[in-house]
Design a protein around this motif. Structure first.
Motif, PDB file in Angstrom:
ATOM      1  N   SER A 146       0.784  -1.213  -0.137  1.00 57.94           N
ATOM      2  CA  SER A 146      -0.013   0.116   0.150  1.00 57.94           C
ATOM      3  C   SER A 146       0.939   1.132  -0.061  1.00 57.94           C
ATOM      4  CB  SER A 146      -0.831  -0.059   1.158  1.00 57.94           C
ATOM      5  OG  SER A 146      -1.650   1.043   1.232  1.00 57.94           O
ATOM      6  N   PRO A 147       0.708   2.236  -0.722  1.00 57.41           N
ATOM      7  CA  PRO A 147      -0.624   2.314  -1.667  1.00 57.41           C
ATOM      8  C   PRO A 147      -0.081   1.682  -2.889  1.00 57.41           C
ATOM      9  CG  PRO A 147       0.637   4.405  -1.838  1.00 57.41           C
ATOM     10  CD  PRO A 147       1.363   3.417  -0.564  1.00 57.41           C
ATOM     11  N   VAL A 148      -1.034   1.172  -3.810  1.00 52.00           N
ATOM     12  CA  VAL A 148      -0.690   0.777  -5.339  1.00 52.00           C
ATOM     13  C   VAL A 148      -0.223   2.165  -6.038  1.00 52.00           C
ATOM     14  CG1 VAL A 148      -1.427  -0.545  -7.202  1.00 52.00           C
ATOM     15  CG2 VAL A 148      -2.001  -1.438  -4.920  1.00 52.00           C
ATOM     16  N   LEU A 149       0.735   2.166  -6.542  1.00 57.54           N
ATOM     17  CA  LEU A 149       1.147   3.263  -7.383  1.00 57.54           C
ATOM     18  C   LEU A 149       0.609   2.908  -8.907  1.00 57.54           C
ATOM     19  CD1 LEU A 149       4.191   4.347  -5.665  1.00 57.54           C
ATOM     20  CD2 LEU A 149       1.914   5.286  -5.391  1.00 57.54           C
ATOM     21  N   LEU A 150      -0.087   3.453  -9.445  1.00 62.14           N
ATOM     22  CA  LEU A 150      -0.698   2.845 -10.806  1.00 62.14           C
ATOM     23  C   LEU A 150       0.552   3.421 -11.992  1.00 62.14           C
ATOM     24  CD1 LEU A 150      -4.456   3.508 -10.869  1.00 62.14           C
ATOM     25  CD2 LEU A 150      -3.171   1.515 -10.440  1.00 62.14           C
ATOM     26  N   THR A 151       1.170   4.591 -11.842  1.00 60.82           N
ATOM     27  CA  THR A 151       2.091   4.947 -12.703  1.00 60.82           C
ATOM     28  C   THR A 151       3.143   4.098 -12.560  1.00 60.82           C
ATOM     29  OG1 THR A 151       1.308   7.042 -12.678  1.00 60.82           O
ATOM     30  CG2 THR A 151       3.472   6.809 -13.553  1.00 60.82           C
ATOM     31  N   GLN A 152       3.619   3.462 -11.662  1.00 56.04           N
ATOM     32  CA  GLN A 152       4.772   2.683 -11.263  1.00 56.04           C
ATOM     33  C   GLN A 152       4.457   1.221 -11.727  1.00 56.04           C
ATOM     34  OE1 GLN A 152       8.041   3.364 -10.312  1.00 56.04           O
ATOM     35  NE2 GLN A 152       8.323   1.467 -11.367  1.00 56.04           N
ATOM     36  N   GLY A 211      -5.386  10.508 -10.373  1.00 52.47           N
ATOM     37  CA  GLY A 211      -4.514  11.127  -9.712  1.00 52.47           C
ATOM     38  C   GLY A 211      -2.973  11.161 -10.433  1.00 52.47           C
ATOM     39  N   ASN A 212      -2.999  11.152 -11.803  1.00 51.94           N
ATOM     40  CA  ASN A 212      -1.684  11.478 -12.448  1.00 51.94           C
ATOM     41  C   ASN A 212      -1.440  12.831 -12.722  1.00 51.94           C
ATOM     42  OD1 ASN A 212      -0.768   8.763 -12.535  1.00 51.94           O
ATOM     43  ND2 ASN A 212      -1.811   8.360 -14.368  1.00 51.94           N
ATOM     44  N   ASP A 220      -0.637  16.555 -12.195  1.00 50.29           N
ATOM     45  CA  ASP A 220      -0.054  17.693 -11.253  1.00 50.29           C
ATOM     46  C   ASP A 220      -0.451  18.868 -11.347  1.00 50.29           C
ATOM     47  OD1 ASP A 220       1.628  19.029  -9.655  1.00 50.29           O
ATOM     48  OD2 ASP A 220       3.396  18.204 -10.010  1.00 50.29           O
TER      49      ASP A 220
END
Length: 120
Positions: free
Chosen positions: A31-37, A111-112, A114
C-alpha cells in the motif's frame, strides 16, 4: 490404522499451512498501489521480454516515455477540459446563484495530474 490416520492428518495440515502461506503471500497488497509505477513496470517487462532491452535500458526508456506522455497530458488539459478557464467558469456559476443557494463541486481524477505543472 491410527498411524495412517495421523500421518494423513499431518499431511493435510502441512498442505493447509502451505496453501494458507501462499494465499497470504499472494493476497498481501503493498500500500499504496502506485498505478504509474505499475504501468512503467509493465512497459519494462514488455521491453525486456519481447524487445531484448536490458533492465536498465528498459527502465530509462519507460521513464522517458512516461515523461513525454505526462507533459502531453498536462498540456491538453487547458485545451480539452477547461476551454473557458476554470476560474472564470466558477465565477460565472457563483454569480448566477442567489446568496441562499449552494453549489457542491467535485472532481474525479486518476491521480496522475500535477496541477502545479498546468499553465494558468
Amino acid at each position: 490404522s491410527t498411524t495412517t490416520s495421523s500421518s494423513t492428518t499431518a499431511i493435510t495440515n502441512d498442505e493447509s499451512s502451505s496453501e494458507k502461506q501462499q494465499l497470504e503471500q499472494t493476497t498481501t497488497l503493498k500500500s499504496p498501489v502506485l498505478l504509474t509505477q505499475l504501468r512503467i513496470d509493465a512497459v519494462c517487462h514488455v521491453l525486456e521480454t519481447e524487445n531484448d532491452f536490458t533492465p536498465e535500458r528498459a527502465t530509462s526508456f519507460a521513464n522517458e516515455a512516461f515523461e513525454v506522455w505526462t507533459k502531453a497530458r498536462h498540456d491538453a488539459i487547458l485545451h480539452h477540459l477547461a476551454p473557458g478557464g476554470v476560474i472564470e467558469t466558477l465565477k460565472d456559476i457563483r454569480s448566477s446563484l442567489s446568496d441562499d443557494k449552494l453549489v457542491l463541486i467535485g472532481a474525479v481524477t486518476d491521480g496522475n495530474s500535477d496541477p502545479r505543472t498546468i499553465k494558468q
